[in-house]
Write a protein that holds these residues in place. Structure first.
Motif, PDB file in Angstrom:
ATOM      1  N   ASN A  15       6.324  12.162  -8.738  1.00  7.26           N
ATOM      2  CA  ASN A  15       4.990  11.395  -8.853  1.00  7.26           C
ATOM      3  C   ASN A  15       3.917  12.169  -8.503  1.00  7.26           C
ATOM      4  OD1 ASN A  15       5.490   8.229  -7.105  1.00  7.26           O
ATOM      5  ND2 ASN A  15       6.515   9.187  -8.761  1.00  7.26           N
TER       6      ASN A  15
ATOM      7  N   GLN B 294      -1.063   6.760  -4.896  1.00  9.42           N
ATOM      8  CA  GLN B 294      -0.103   5.787  -4.612  1.00  9.42           C
ATOM      9  C   GLN B 294      -0.391   4.159  -5.148  1.00  9.42           C
ATOM     10  OE1 GLN B 294       1.070   6.085  -0.353  1.00  9.42           O
ATOM     11  NE2 GLN B 294       2.997   7.631  -1.057  1.00  9.42           N
TER      12      GLN B 294
ATOM     13  N   LYS C 102       2.681   1.992  -0.802  1.00  8.12           N
ATOM     14  CA  LYS C 102       1.889   2.279   0.600  1.00  8.12           C
ATOM     15  C   LYS C 102       2.477   0.974   1.358  1.00  8.12           C
ATOM     16  CE  LYS C 102      -2.495   3.775  -1.200  1.00  8.12           C
ATOM     17  NZ  LYS C 102      -3.913   3.618  -1.385  1.00  8.12           N
TER      18      LYS C 102
ATOM     19  N   THR D  79       5.888   5.258  -7.036  1.00  9.94           N
ATOM     20  CA  THR D  79       4.905   4.920  -8.026  1.00  9.94           C
ATOM     21  C   THR D  79       5.407   4.793  -9.292  1.00  9.94           C
ATOM     22  OG1 THR D  79       2.960   5.382  -6.196  1.00  9.94           O
ATOM     23  CG2 THR D  79       2.370   4.946  -8.732  1.00  9.94           C
TER      24      THR D  79
END
Length: 169
Positions: free
Chosen positions: A52, A62, A67, A73
């Motif tokens: 990521n 994110q 989260k 993500t």
């Protein structure tokens, strides 16, 4: 010139044939471009599925889903990752995705209502939201990282060495 001398030509050393092989190989480098495409696909899939981060190593912002619930993500269903392909041609390779949302994730976007004054949607946590616009941050997954660049240099060197009949580097 007095004394003794020797003349050497490229033909005498077989270098002319090697140059001819190199020139012929450089006319259609589809095989090399295909190998480079594989390097880039693997890097892209690693960014989406594992790290990521941008090709330059900067972490992506994110997503709200990540989260709140964890995960990666751009990797909920795996469809973006699976859609990354390459197409090799004699002097280039194109790497990308045919998913309609792929460009939005690569470059970011601001979504505004087509009709009316507001957007209405449900977040990953089930919360209903009404907003004038939504900004999706860029999360570049396509590109060439430093490590991929080094691998591409190695692959290219090996490919040309093979054309010259030199073998491994």
């Amino acid at each position: 010139m007095t004394g003794v001398q020797i003349s050497v030509s490229l033909q005498d050393l077989g270098i002319a044939e090697a140059f001819d092989r190199m020139a012929a190989g450089a006319e259609d480098m589809t095989d090399l471009m295909d190998r480079i495409g594989s390097v880039l696909i693997n890097g892209t899939r690693d960014r989406i599925g594992t790290t990521n981060v941008d090709p330059d190593g900067t972490p992506w912002p994110q997503s709200l889903r990540v989260k709140e619930f964890g995960g990666k993500t751009l990797h909920l269903s795996g469809e973006l990752l699976a859609s990354v392909t390459s197409e090799a041609a004699p002097h280039e390779v194109t790497v990308g995705s045919n998913k309609i949302y792929a460009g939005v994730h690569q470059t970011g976007a601001t979504i505004t209502p087509k009709n009316g004054d507001a957007l209405s949607f449900t977040l990953a946590n089930g919360e209903r939201v009404v907003a004038g616009s939504v900004t999706i941050p860029a999360r570049p997954y396509l590109g060439i990282s430093e490590a991929e660049g080094a691998t591409i240099e190695d692959v290219t060197g090996i490919w040309f060495n093979d054309l010259l009949g030199i073998g491994g580097r």
